[in-house]
Design a protein around this motif. Sequence first.
Motif, mmCIF file in Angstrom:
data_model
loop_
_atom_site.group_PDB
_atom_site.id
_atom_site.type_symbol
_atom_site.label_atom_id
_atom_site.label_comp_id
_atom_site.label_asym_id
_atom_site.label_seq_id
_atom_site.Cartn_x
_atom_site.Cartn_y
_atom_site.Cartn_z
ATOM 1 N N ALA A 12 0.816 -1.216 0.000
ATOM 2 C CA ALA A 12 0.000 0.000 0.000
ATOM 3 C C ALA A 12 0.852 1.270 0.000
ATOM 4 N N VAL A 13 2.043 1.241 0.578
ATOM 5 C CA VAL A 13 2.847 2.449 0.763
ATOM 6 C C VAL A 13 3.837 2.676 -0.385
ATOM 7 N N LEU A 14 4.407 1.646 -0.949
ATOM 8 C CA LEU A 14 5.461 1.795 -1.944
ATOM 9 C C LEU A 14 5.055 2.598 -3.174
ATOM 10 N N GLY A 23 9.110 9.703 -3.580
ATOM 11 C CA GLY A 23 8.482 8.500 -3.054
ATOM 12 C C GLY A 23 9.541 7.578 -2.481
ATOM 13 N N MET A 24 9.203 6.320 -2.367
ATOM 14 C CA MET A 24 10.134 5.354 -1.782
ATOM 15 C C MET A 24 11.322 5.077 -2.707
ATOM 16 N N PHE A 25 11.110 5.089 -4.024
ATOM 17 C CA PHE A 25 12.164 4.716 -4.954
ATOM 18 C C PHE A 25 12.608 5.850 -5.875
ATOM 19 N N LYS A 26 11.843 6.937 -5.929
ATOM 20 C CA LYS A 26 12.180 8.051 -6.804
ATOM 21 C C LYS A 26 12.247 9.328 -5.984
ATOM 22 N N GLY A 27 13.168 10.187 -6.352
ATOM 23 C CA GLY A 27 13.285 11.466 -5.682
ATOM 24 C C GLY A 27 12.258 12.450 -6.211
#
Length: 83
Positions: A12-14, A23-27
């Motif tokens: 749900a969060v990723l 986000g979690m993987f992208k700036g």
Amino acid sequence: MGAMVIGVTQIAVLPIYFPMWGGMFKGPKEGVTEEDYYLQDFEEAEVKEGIANSVIKFAKEAASERAADNRPANKTPQGISEV
């Protein structure tokens, strides 16, 4: 059971991504400001009519709360007077 809770939470969060903060993987996207983020809910005609003036004022206050090194240059959308 605990691993399942962590796994479901990650699903749900990723995928959550905010253009200003990333986000979690992208700036964050380069050049996106508080005004861009908060004004995306308004159409250009609404901004020109002044309906979004309170949002612009809020966005400027939000930008002023940043650390001095991270504050964007003062930018006001065309056709909007300072509030």
